[in-house]
Design an enzyme around this catalytic site. Structure first.
Site, PDB file in Angstrom:
ATOM      1  N   HIS A 109      -1.726   2.642  -4.926  1.00  0.00           N
ATOM      2  CA  HIS A 109      -0.639   1.681  -4.740  1.00  0.00           C
ATOM      3  C   HIS A 109      -1.160   0.384  -4.157  1.00  0.00           C
ATOM      4  CE1 HIS A 109      -0.754   3.337  -0.652  1.00  0.00           C
ATOM      5  NE2 HIS A 109      -0.189   2.204  -0.269  1.00  0.00           N
ATOM      6  N   HIS A 131      -4.876  -5.954  -2.688  1.00  0.00           N
ATOM      7  CA  HIS A 131      -5.925  -4.987  -3.004  1.00  0.00           C
ATOM      8  C   HIS A 131      -5.343  -3.586  -3.141  1.00  0.00           C
ATOM      9  CE1 HIS A 131      -5.330  -4.553   1.326  1.00  0.00           C
ATOM     10  NE2 HIS A 131      -5.706  -3.295   1.146  1.00  0.00           N
TER      11      HIS A 131
END
Ligand code: ATP
Ligand code: MG
Length: 177
Positions: A128, A46
């Site tokens: 990120h 995720h």
């Protein structure tokens, strides 16, 4: 005596479609030959938007309301970079620059959460996706696969830490327009 309200460890995130998660996981398994460490399981891959930490049950509705009010546009996530961060020994992938609608979403969400007295990070947002933890510095990482990742919603997730790593539970989802 009144019991203390129950709390949960919460964060807002964007989840990749299944095929994208599988492709990223396969890449991480290959990259692990160069880094060692632990690859994130496909279903837990995720991108965190805002980390809330421990939130009491009483405050949960406020977090959901803030997210309902936070608006941004749907867009594509383009993953162009794979990097090793020495500081926390992770390998992550991400876009070269945060897509504008994603940056807007994070700012919007943070603002609305702060207005409801939630504490959020001051650090500027850097999109990120962590794919390997406890990594050693690689000489080279394999080329990234082309991944299709339309960002059409974001989710509120409860994280429970356990001996086999974190277990995530999706509490609510919020559509982007
Ligand atoms: P594990 O801790 O088992 O390795 P995890 O880091 O994915 O797994 P959590 O620690 O619950 O699970 O974190 C959930 C998400 O929030 C992750 O994306 C994590 O990087 C992020 N996160 C955790 N702590 C913080 C923090 N203090 N500030 C910002 N983001 C955080
Ligand atoms: Mg963690």
């Amino acid at each position: 005596m009144k019991a203390a309200p129950r709390t949960s460890r919460l964060f807002f995130a964007v989840w990749p479609p299944r095929a994208a998660a599988e492709a990223l996981h396969a890449w991480a398994l290959e990259a692990r030959h160069a880094t060692g460490g632990r690859a994130t399981r496909a279903e837990t891959i995720h991108l965190t938007l805002v980390f809330l930490g421990e939130v009491s049950d009483n405050e949960l509705c406020g977090a959901i309301q803030a997210a309902r009010e936070a608006k941004s546009n749907s867009h594509a996530m383009i993953l162009e970079e794979a990097k090793f961060w020495r500081r926390n020994r992770i390998v992550w992938v991400g876009p070269r620059e945060t897509p504008e609608p994603l940056g807007i979403l994070v700012e919007n969400l943070k603002g609305r959460l702060m207005a409801k007295n939630f504490k959020t990070e001051n650090r500027p947002f850097a999109a990120h996706i962590t794919l390997i933890r406890k990594a050693d510095e690689p000489r080279q990482l394999p080329p990234l696969p082309a991944v299709s990742w339309p960002v059409e919603e974001f989710v509120l997730v409860r994280s429970q830490l356990s001996a086999d790593g974190s277990c995530y539970e999706r509490l609510a989802s919020f559509a982007l327009t």
